[in-house]
Structures are given as C-alpha cells and as structure tokens.
Write an enzyme that holds these catalytic residues in place. Structure first.
Site, PDB file in Angstrom:
ATOM      1  N   SER A   1      41.303 -13.880 -41.876  1.00 21.09           N
ATOM      2  CA  SER A   1      41.310 -15.478 -42.603  1.00 21.09           C
ATOM      3  C   SER A   1      41.105 -15.442 -43.752  1.00 21.09           C
ATOM      4  O   SER A   1      41.200 -16.644 -44.550  1.00 21.09           O
ATOM      5  CB  SER A   1      40.196 -16.330 -41.764  1.00 21.09           C
ATOM      6  OG  SER A   1      40.664 -16.426 -40.412  1.00 21.09           O
TER       7      SER A   1
ATOM      8  N   ALA B   1      43.444  -7.819 -41.790  1.00 28.48           N
ATOM      9  CA  ALA B   1      43.110  -8.453 -40.477  1.00 28.48           C
ATOM     10  C   ALA B   1      43.934  -9.658 -40.028  1.00 28.48           C
ATOM     11  O   ALA B   1      44.777 -10.263 -40.812  1.00 28.48           O
ATOM     12  CB  ALA B   1      41.694  -8.687 -40.657  1.00 28.48           C
ATOM     13  N   HIS B   2      43.467 -10.180 -38.970  1.00 28.59           N
ATOM     14  CA  HIS B   2      44.291 -11.453 -38.606  1.00 28.59           C
ATOM     15  C   HIS B   2      44.168 -12.469 -39.439  1.00 28.59           C
ATOM     16  O   HIS B   2      43.169 -12.911 -39.721  1.00 28.59           O
ATOM     17  CB  HIS B   2      43.694 -11.640 -37.134  1.00 28.59           C
ATOM     18  CG  HIS B   2      42.106 -12.010 -37.011  1.00 28.59           C
ATOM     19  ND1 HIS B   2      41.675 -13.473 -37.230  1.00 28.59           N
ATOM     20  CD2 HIS B   2      41.030 -11.135 -37.004  1.00 28.59           C
ATOM     21  CE1 HIS B   2      40.293 -13.415 -37.070  1.00 28.59           C
ATOM     22  NE2 HIS B   2      40.043 -11.972 -37.037  1.00 28.59           N
ATOM     23  N   ASN B   3      45.307 -13.319 -39.499  1.00 28.81           N
ATOM     24  CA  ASN B   3      45.321 -14.691 -40.240  1.00 28.81           C
ATOM     25  C   ASN B   3      45.005 -14.541 -41.758  1.00 28.81           C
ATOM     26  O   ASN B   3      44.739 -15.372 -42.435  1.00 28.81           O
ATOM     27  CB  ASN B   3      44.331 -15.705 -39.611  1.00 28.81           C
ATOM     28  CG  ASN B   3      44.421 -15.997 -38.259  1.00 28.81           C
ATOM     29  OD1 ASN B   3      44.080 -15.359 -37.255  1.00 28.81           O
ATOM     30  ND2 ASN B   3      45.180 -17.015 -38.169  1.00 28.81           N
TER      31      ASN B   3
ATOM     32  N   CYS C   1      48.026  -9.207 -36.081  1.00 29.09           N
ATOM     33  CA  CYS C   1      48.866 -10.598 -36.045  1.00 29.09           C
ATOM     34  C   CYS C   1      47.653 -11.505 -36.054  1.00 29.09           C
ATOM     35  O   CYS C   1      46.438 -11.305 -35.720  1.00 29.09           O
ATOM     36  CB  CYS C   1      49.521 -10.693 -34.512  1.00 29.09           C
ATOM     37  SG  CYS C   1      48.129 -10.721 -33.067  1.00 29.09           S
TER      38      CYS C   1
END
Lengths: 349, 349, 349
Positions: free
Chosen positions: B261, B241-243, B220
């Site tokens: 990201s 991974a996140h974002n 998330c």
C-alpha cells in the site's frame, strides 16, 4: 538406488565386518541414520554414536579399535571421510545428474549443434546457431537464446533463462530460474524527466567451473562483456549488473548485489546481502561481511570490510560496540555539562 | 550481421575517408575495439585512442581535424554519439528483438486474440480470453494467464510469469523470470496463532513504457490494482507488494523492496537494496540512497534520504562520519570524566 | 462471472432491499466501487460512503438503520465482513484456482501417479516416480523433478521449479518462479584457493499449509532435509539455505535471507530484508524488524530484535535516536574539552 554392503565395499576397496548382503539406499549422518542408511565415522568425537546408530552400515577406518559391540555392518577403509565423499558424489551424479537423452517435445533451433552424451528435458528450448558441448545437461523449461555457446559437461537446471549471445564455459552449473544476459539497467534521462533505454548490446561470459545460484540475475554488458571468471561461485538471488567482472575463485553469497562496471579481484568473498556501488575495483582476496555496503574502491589486498558504509572490520566492530551504548554516552556528556555549568555558577557567585 | 563501411555511412548520412568496402560485424568502445568492429569518437579526451585503435572503422565529427594518420576507415557525421546510438538501437533490434512469427508447440487459450506482426516462441503459453496487441514479442516459456491485456509493441522475455487479469500497456519490457500478479502476502492471524490467507482478488496494471527487470516480483492488489505508472523503470529482483503505486518515470534499482500500500510519487529514484515500509507516501522527486530503509512518509518534494532508518542525506553523512570515530569519542569523554573526578578530589583534599 | 443480487443474497442467507435482478461481476471497496460491483459496509466510520457509492449492491448489517436514501441494492446479513470474505474466497477460487483437467502438451514421467480432480497446465512437467495427490493444481511451465511427493489440494503456480526428491504437504501454495531444492551453497576450499563443490544430496520438506512466495529459493540439505513446518508463510524473493528449519506458523517477509543450518522456532516473524547468520537457533515467537541482521542465537522466547547487528528493539530505537545527533554530541564534547583546556591554562598562568 539400492546397493548391498558388499557392493559398496567393492567400490571403496574396503573390507566388511558383518553381513555383506545388507541393502542400503541412502546416505546419512551417523547420529541421524536409520535402518537402510549408510553413514561414516571419521572424527573420534563421534565414536560413541557408532555403538548406538541405527544405520545398516558404517564406513570406518582400517585402524579403528572397537570398544563395544556394533550392530551395523562395518566397511573398513583407509580414509572413511574420503570414502563417504566418493559415495556422496556418486549418489548425486546418479540421482540428480544421471539423466541422458532427449525428452519430447523439446525445441532445437536452426543451425544449432549439440554434443553427444547429454540431456535435453521436455520443453527445453535451444535457439538458432547455438553450439552446445558434450555431456551438457539441459533440464526442462531451460531457455538458451540464439548464438549461445556452452562448454562440455555444463548443467543448466530447470527454467534457467540464458539470453542470446551468452558464452558459458565447461563444467559450469546454472541453477533453476537463474537469468543470464538480461538488459543492463541503463536509461538516459530526457529533458521532460522521462527515460530512454540505452541499448544493451553486450553479452555475458562465464568461464569454466562457474556456479550460478537459483534465481540469480546477471545482466549483459552495455557493450563488451559482463565476465564471471574461472571457478567463481555465485549464490541464489544475487544481482550482477552490466559490465561487472568477478575474479577467479571469488565467492558471492546469497542476495548480494553488484552495481554496474564494478570489478572484483580473485579469491574475494562477499557474504550475504552485501551491496557494492558501481565503478569500483576490489583488490584480490577482499572479504566483505554480511549486509555491508561498499562505496569506495579497495586497493590493498586481503582487507576485511564491514558496515554500511563499510570500513575495516576491527574498527567497525569497535564502533558498533560503542553504538549500543550511545544513550549512556549522551547521559555521561550531559552530566559533565551540568557539572561545568554548576561550577561556573559557583565561580561567578 | 555484417555490413560494409559504405552501407553504414549511407544509413548515417555520413561521408567516408578510407575503404568503403571494409566489413564490420560488431560495435565496440574505441579503446577496446579490435578488427571487425566499428567505434565512435565524441569526447575529445578519447582522441589519442583514434590513432592507436584496432577498430576497422570509427565514426567521427565532420569538423574533427586529424593530428596524425589513422589506420581505421572514418565515417564523418554531424553528431558521432547520436550516430553510434542509432547503430546500437538498430543492432539491438536486429539481434535481440527482431523475431517474428509463431514457433511450435505454443499454446493459445480459447477466446484469446493476438495482433499481427508479433512473435510467440515455442512453449509460450497464453491463457483464455486474452487480448494481445500488435507487434508483441512473447519469448519461450512465458506464461500469460487468463483475461490479460497487453498493449502494442510490448516484449515479454523468456519465462516471465504473468498471472490472470494483469493489464500491461504498450511498449513495455518484462524481463526473463519476472512474476507479475502473484498473491499479496496477506494473512489473518487466528486465535491459535496460525494464519488464514486473505483472498487476493485484485490485479496489477503496468501503464505504457514500463520496464520490469529479471526475476522481479509484483504482487496483485488485495482488491483494486497494484499500479506501475507510465515510464517507470523497475530493476532486477525488486519486490513490489500488494496495492503499491509507483509514480510516472520513477526508477527503482535492483533488490529494493516496497511494502504493501505504499505510494511513490513521480520522478522518484530508489537506489539498490532500499526498503520502504508499508502504507507510506513519498512525494515527487524523492531520492533514496542505496541500502536505506524508509519508515515514514515524505511530504516535501525533492528530498534525498539516506540510512536505515533514513533521514536527510547531509545529516546522515555527517552522523556516519562521527560513527566511525565513536571509540575515540568515548575515550575523550572518559578523559574528561577522569579529569573532573581528579579535580573534585583535589578540591576536597 | 456475473451473478444477480438475488443469487448472492441466497448464498449469503441474506435479505434484499432493492432490485434482486441487478447484475454484479466484481468486488470492490465501498469508497472505490463503480456500477457492476458489490461492496460491503462493516465499520460505521465508512457509513457516509453508503449514501454516495456507485456500487450496484452493498452488503450491510441486519441491524443498520439508514439515515438517508441509498441508490444501491442492499443485502442484509448477520456479519457483513464475513459475508464479503465468503464472496472473496469464492471469487478467488473461481477466477484463479478453478482450473481442472489436463492441457496439452504436458509431460508425465514413467511411474508417476496423479490424483483426480486436479489441473495440469500445458508445458507442465512431472518427472519419474512422483506421487501427486488429489485436487493438485500444477500451472504451465511448472517443473516437478523425479521422486517428488505432493499432498492433496496443493497449488504449484506457473514456472515454479521443484527439484527431485522434494516432499510437499497438503494445501500448500508455491508461487510462480519459486525454486525448491536447489543445491546448498557448499564448497570445500582447495590448497590452490579454488573451490570444490560439496555434494548436496538432501532434500526439502514442506509440511501442510505452507506458502512459498514468487521467486523465493529454498536449498536442499547437504544431507537430511531443509524443513518448512506446518503453516509457515514465506514471502517473495526469500532465500532459505541448506539444512534450515522454519518453525510452525512462522512468517518470513520478502527478501529476507536465512543462512545454512539456522533453526527458527514456531510463531516467529521476520520482517522484510532481514538477514540471519548460519547455525543459529531462534526461540519461539522471536520477532526481527525490517533490514536487521542477527548474528547470535536467541534463547528467550518473545524477544523483538532490531538493527544490524540486531539487539533488543527498545535499546536499538534509543541508540538510533542518539545516532542522528552524533555531530552535535561531538561538538558538545569539543566544547567541554576547550573549556577544560582554557581553565587549565588559567590555572597555570
């Protein structure tokens, strides 16, 4: 699981020196053992530990001559390593795989048959029309899809997911979280750049004595079967794509990935994090070192490959040795160029 | 699932040459087919197999002129490949995804709504306040956390784990064991060298027609959403991974990893075992070859990258070609140096 | 989870400028926030967003001097970042980890004890003779094998699989699908080339404050324990083999793999997709960059390694810089050779 030294000596057909009523409840290495543990001494190099170990009992050779007094009880046998291995296997069977019976709730689909003497954990799921052999252990949260067949004595650990139509042989081990039979990654590009899934209607076949690691993934064939042959050992987090074939007694270490339709021969070894491109054939007894990437078929048996892209180990080691010194190589080259340029100027002048 | 040749011809709008009452129960390649199977012939290269196949029936073109007698029943259609594909999809839908209804025990949390015409396997879990669309198939042991939304016609295979607050579009496929919405790997270093977890309160959004492979993991967002856009296809054991944002119709092959990201454009292709560093942007139609590692953003569209660290494919292939011969290069360099040293000595003398 | 601006200001011990009765139900970045969200302003670089944000409320510093009118309600506090972090943690605790009680059906084996104030999701499985501490959250489909011990406040997410005899400390987090305690990949080669499994009777020990990522796999020790020490953070899809030891506060990023019996020191960092060979020792504070492969022990503390095979970062960067220009290097070398050959011919003639 606690036994007396006397009981263990009985099982191993050995003789005891010391207190036969001492109780042991675990196995340990002689150099790490504490009170309550049983250890063994096979390699003479470790003999000094015999005189200092805290183990309650040690399995030693019939012929060992003691040089100092020993605190532990001794069990003397023909072959201490073999004796210890027997205890290990007994322990594992008892502690890990000794479960029998059916816990509730569990799910058994219509038309499925399950042989005697097995285990089905709570929340285990078996779909319709499955055939499960004798002595099969199915741990909690394992899913067995419709029409699967599983041979005698196979162990399916917790939360393994077996898709419909999978065939698994006898005495296989599928570790927790492994996924067997997921769709192959096949998509037909469309004129607008999007992808349309290609139906994946094949299955996966594991022959006898195959081991599949935790959270490994094995895709079904597009048509026909993805096949893991007898005795092959697949480690954790390995990816095996659609229509791959893994040869007999081939070993694939953790996190390696094998692309679609590639065939590995018998007795091959892939170390960890290896990648194989699709549609390759690797000859019997091919070895690939860790993190290598193989993009071409290997026809000659017994090759050892390294690198990404991989070539033969000896040349790869030599190339890597030079690689480290590339900056120095460039400097030496520049110096030669300077010298040449200088000598040309000298000639001209 | 057994049909007569006549029934299949009816479905495909074809005409039969041979016995319409023959029964087939599986699909196979013409070169591998056995009795009971139906195959197809589209590529003229495979025509010789038509005269030797053991298939019970073969789908062929209306215009095919036979050169020898054929044992199999023939179903003549306009486009044999298309006809076969229709059978494949029909078969897959029937065998794998034809399940409907609710098996017990299953869990449905308070305030959750589930549309008609779907499937919920035994031991499937849906948390509170979820909204599940029409025709959604949720296989055994799938976990759907609280407040999730899932669009029509999506399939969640066995043991997939969807964390709370995830949003999944229509006609998506999430394969067994995939994890969607786990915490991003974010930790704040403390003065004593330990780490304090940074709360991860975002979610994951899968748009329509997204496919997620077996045992893949998608974290998330720290805040906001990790987004997989329409039509993207993610293979087994991929880490997102996140974002991260994955563009429309982008394909990520098995065991690749995308760090926090990073944004991928539309129509990109990552081959297997690729790694992308964090906070990058990859332009539309970027391709990265297997096992490559990308550490810089790519601004120009349509680039093909290779290597670790990756640069453009053509230069990478040429550099790798020289790499293999580094020991020889060094030897040539040493010879030039020797010659120079010798000639200098000659000059001096 | 909806609160008024006044309530939040109360929690943060702040003062409000604007409407205290405004309701917010989520947290967002100031540049992305919409109505209903609360954001924060800490870095002065982001101040322009304060005058354009759609957030309903913004947490700002007590000392901030406004240059323009602001639409959002302001909550003035000592340290806006700290205040926001408190809200984040509160939100995460409430939304993700606020569950308490026991859902049914769930399974609790004979002789197992579970502390108060925890959560056991439907279809969670706890084997026999386990000891589970206070406030432990066990999500649906988690499997805890026999004789496991889990400390206070630990969270086991959905579908994590913990094998028998595992020991987990306090305040650990095990993410969905992680497998802890699967058999080490140990097989003894037999004379006919087949393999016999070596019994794996050890276990896994996680000390306090350890985090294990989604679908990561940690094998048990052959004998003794595979140990993850206090505060270590393991990311998704990481493979940790039998008898490995991970030091205190060491971080292992996604898809890395650590081979059998390797010991990592304290405060080490492995980036993503790293591979470590077996039986190595890495000193404290060793850092390994992404996709690197380490084949030798590292004795000096604080080294940074790169490459496959890895050596020190600075030399690796320089070697890679030359690698790209290998074709040019070869061309320069060939030119020198040509010049030499020409000058030799000139001399002869």
């Amino acid at each position: 699981m606690e036994f007396t030294v006397g009981q263990i000596a009985g099982v191993l057909n050995g003789t005891v020196e010391g207190d036969t009523s001492l109780r042991v409840d675990r196995l340990a290495k002689i150099e790490e053992a504490r009170a309550g543990a049983i250890a063994f001494l096979s390699n003479p190099k470790y003999e000094p530990h015999l005189y200092t170990t805290e183990a309650s009992a040690v399995i030693v050779s019939k012929t060992l001559v003691l040089r100092q007094p020993v605190a532990a009880a001794l069990i003397r046998v023909e072959d201490p390593y073999l004796g210890f291995t027997m205890l290990l296997e007994f322990y594992q069977q008892f502690a890990r795989t000794g479960k029998r019976g059916v816990e509730q709730p569990s799910f058994l689909g219509q038309g499925s048959e399950v042989g005697d003497d097995g285990y089905r954990g709570a929340f285990s799921y078996i779909g319709e029309s499955c055939h499960i052999g004798r002595g099969v252990l199915i741990f909690p949260h394992a899913t067995i899809g419709d029409r699967c067949r599983i041979g005698d004595g196979t162990i399916i650990y917790a939360g393994a997911k077996i898709y419909a139509d999978t065939v698994i042989g006898s005495r296989c081990v599928v570790h927790a979280g492994a996924v067997i039979g997921s769709d192959g990654f096949g998509f037909a590009p469309q004129p607008d750049g999007s992808y349309r899934p290609i139906p994946q209607i094949g299955n996966v076949v594991l022959e006898d004595n195959v081991s599949i690691g935790a959270n490994a993934t094995i895709d079904c064939a597009t048509m026909g079967s993805t096949v893991i042959r007898e005795g092959a050992k697949i480690d954790n987090l390995v990816q095996i794509a659609h229509n791959v074939e893994i040869g007999r007694h081939t070993v694939v270490a953790a996190q390696s990935g094998i692309s679609g339709s590639t065939k590995l021969g018998d007795f091959c070894v892939l170390a960890g994090q290896v990648g194989l491109a699709g549609h390759l054939t690797l000859a019997n007894r091919t070895t690939v070192t860790a993190q290598s990437g193989v993009g071409k078929s290997i026809k000659e048996e017994g090759q050892v490959l390294q690198g990404a892209p991989a070539f033969n180990l000896r040349d790869s080691l030599r190339a890597n040795a030079v690689f480290r010194h590339l900056p120095e190589l460039e400097r030496r080259l520049s110096e030669l160029e300077k010298a040449k340029s200088k000598s040309e100027q000298t000639e001209k002048s």
